[in-house]
Scaffold this motif. Structure first.
Motif: not given
Length: 629
Positions: A610-614
């Protein structure tokens, strides 16, 4: 309907038998074809398919049957059970011959069964045959398997129609990277709309509401519609309009019920100055389309009162009623001769029930509440919070509206959402957040659906040990999202990582242009227009592969706030979901880690991420050591 038997499970293996049945739009078998094939090598698992070297002696090699087989396949929809496997084996055979693969669209009955959430323990062909009371005479015999496949497929079509489910059609292509090319041509093929021929009318330009629609105009649809999207597109095509999947300077009109959605098509329409109308206006205008100017050298087909018949290149259509008020009869259809003068097949007719079995059907209300949360465009975080409350209540969170949904929680910004009326037509109850909270206060968690294993929800960061210890076998992760979001493509990718959290080489990066790791130990495939599946051979992964990380990336300039929640189903191969997760409330991120299979001691575990990055997919790949040229 297609089934193949092979010397093994790798794309380098060979076909030893293939069987085909052709169904028309009524679900009637109109033709059959089958053959044994000499693989030119050891026949492989004889204990499974029963085809010894002696039985295959004298059978034709694939190059001698390829042309005949192509005649049955060309222009049709490829339907198989575990369709990615049969598709891969056949496309590999045609590739060896340097011959074009004659099909573009595919439907997997295993994916369809998963969508229907049938009350079964797994999705194997034999299990579905037992569920539908279709007698299986010879398992792993291509001729008998394709007969069984035809029967369960027709039942599945009826259930999908009753549950309001779109068919899981894909356009994967026959070479790595062709799935993206198919998507670039528009998503109509994946949703099952008719294959587009060149438009016979000159494009008259943009829509003028004072004049109305004119044959040859280019029409684009986006977002949720009150009527089935396929029906709207078919009406447009029959009227002489040209339906495309992307907005450009040549687009005549964009049809959307929500011009403020911020989707890619809405943004491009605003930039290009493309006229925008809603669905109701389109329905009114398409009823009186003005004649267009025929293109030189193209003869338009005559416009009959009922519109042109859909040929074999058209969509898979739910079998129609055969008489006024009479339901489609599988037994009757099965007894139709396959060729002029051919006798019916009594064995086939005897194995097909004249009425549907008594087992629970898709669309019936489940013991566990099935809840959909509707939100406005500025309520992304509130929507994620309410969905978390739904999960904590023990209810099953849904991300798409079907007739299995019994409760819809409507946030203030979604009060005018057209899905509310559709949900009420299905018999669902629509509640505010406060009403939902009151309805679950003090309510005990409902039991699992009878006949299915208990499927627990795995929260973000949650872990679970996979059964089987050091030999868990083959597992799948299926990722799915809302059918109408986003307009840009979502890519699922996988990274095979060593103890240093790095790939051992670029071959350990599995993505749309390299959809399989060496030896097919990790394989990526599109299961439907809004879902993709990663299949992992955990037993066979080299010991220096410590983790397999699976992620999602949004193509183009969109971000995950346009996607909404993503549902993960983790399951043994051909099994029902072992654990489910819903990842939600991502906003400006362009890549999102979904989950990871990893070694722990002598066994394997799965963790929801569930970790997101731009940053984009290239940035994520580089962080894992992939050499991005």
């Amino acid at each position: 309907m297609v089934d193949v038997e092979t010397t093994g499970l790798r794309s380098s293996d060979r076909i030893v038998s293939v069987a085909v049945e052709v169904l028309d739009r009524h679900g009637t078998v109109t033709d059959r074809w089958s053959t044994l094939v000499d693989p030119g090598r050891d026949p492989g698992p004889v204990h499974i398919h029963g085809l010894t070297a002696e039985r295959l002696a004298g059978a034709p090699t694939f190059d001698r049957v390829a042309e005949d087989l192509a005649e049955y396949l060309a222009g049709r929809v490829f339907v198989a059970h575990n369709a990615p496997f049969d598709w891969q084996m056949l496309t590999s055979e045609y590739r060896r011959l340097g011959t074009a693969w004659p099909m573009e669209r595919r439907l997997c009955t295993m994916a369809l069964a998963r969508h229907l959430e049938l009350p079964v323990g797994d999705y194997r062909l034999a299990t579905l045959a037992e569920h539908y009371r279709v007698r299986q005479l010879r398992a792993h015999d291509a001729v008998d398997d394709v007969r069984v496949l035809s029967e369960i497929f027709r039942y599945g079509l009826h259930e999908a129609a009753g549950a309001g489910l779109p068919l899981p059609l894909t356009a994967p292509g026959d070479e790595p990277g062709q799935r993206r090319a198919a998507v670039a041509r528009g998503r109509n093929a994946e949703r099952g709309t008719p294959a587009k021929a060149p438009c016979p009318w000159v494009n008259p330009g943009r829509l003028d509401l004072g004049v109305g629609l004119v044959q040859g105009m280019r029409v684009v649809f986006t977002g949720e519609t009150d009527r089935p999207r396929e029906r709207l597109e078919l009406r447009a095509i029959e009227a002489g309009l040209y339906v495309t999947g992307a907005v450009s300077g040549k687009t005549s009109v964009l049809v959307t019920n929500d011009p403020r959605s911020g989707s890619g098509k809405n943004r491009r329409a605003a930039q290009a100055g493309t006229p925008v109308i809603d669905e109701a206006t389109f329905v009114e205008l398409v009823a009186r389309v003005r004649p267009g100017t025929a293109r030189v050298g193209v003869v338009p087909a005559p416009r009959g009162e009922g519109g042109p018949a859909v040929d074999a290149g058209g969509p898979v259509v739910v079998p129609e009623r055969t008489e006024a008020g009479a339901a489609f009869d599988p037994a009757r259809a099965a007894a139709v001769p396959t060729r002029a003068g051919a006798a019916p097949d009594p064995a086939r007719a005897a194995t097909v029930p004249a009425t549907a079995p008594d087992a629970p059907r898709a669309g019936a209300r489940a013991a566990v509440r099935q809840v959909l949360v509707l939100q406005g465009h500025d309520e992304h975080l509130d929507g994620g919070r309410v969905r978390q409350l739904v999960l904590e209540s023990g209810a099953r969170l849904r991300i798409n509206l079907t007739s299995t949904v019994d409760t819809v929680v409507v946030l203030p910004g979604a009060a005018a959402d057209p899905r509310i009326a559709r949900a009420e037509a299905f018999g669902a109850v629509c509640l505010t957040e406060a009403e939902w909270s009151a309805s679950v206060s003090g309510t005990p968690t409902a039991p699992a659906t009878p006949g299915r294993p208990d499927t627990g929800h795995l929260p973000r960061g949650g872990t679970v040990e996979l059964p089987g210890g050091a030999h868990p076998g083959r597992w799948t992760l299926n990722a799915s999202w809302a059918w109408d979001r986003p307009d840009e493509e979502i890519d699922i990718v996988a990274f095979l990582l060593d103890e240093h959290e790095r790939v051992r080489g670029d071959a350990d990066f599995v993505f749309w242009n390299q959809p399989a790791a060496p030896l097919d130990l990790v394989v990526l495939d599109a299961s439907g227009p809004a879902e993709q599946t990663v299949t992992l051979e955990l037993d066979a992964l080299p010991r220096d592969v410590r983790r397999v990380v699976i992620a999602a990336a949004v193509d183009g300039t969109s971000t995950f706030d346009a996607v909404g929640p993503i549902e993960l189903d983790v399951a043994p191969f051909q099994g029902t979901a072992f654990r489910r997760s819903v990842l939600d409330a991502a906003t400006v991120e362009r890549v999102l880690l979904l989950g990871a299979f990893y070694r722990l001691g002598t066994g394997w575990k799965f963790r929801t991420e569930g970790q997101g990055y731009e940053f984009d997919l290239a940035g994520l790949a580089a962080s894992f050591g992939v050499d991005i040229a």
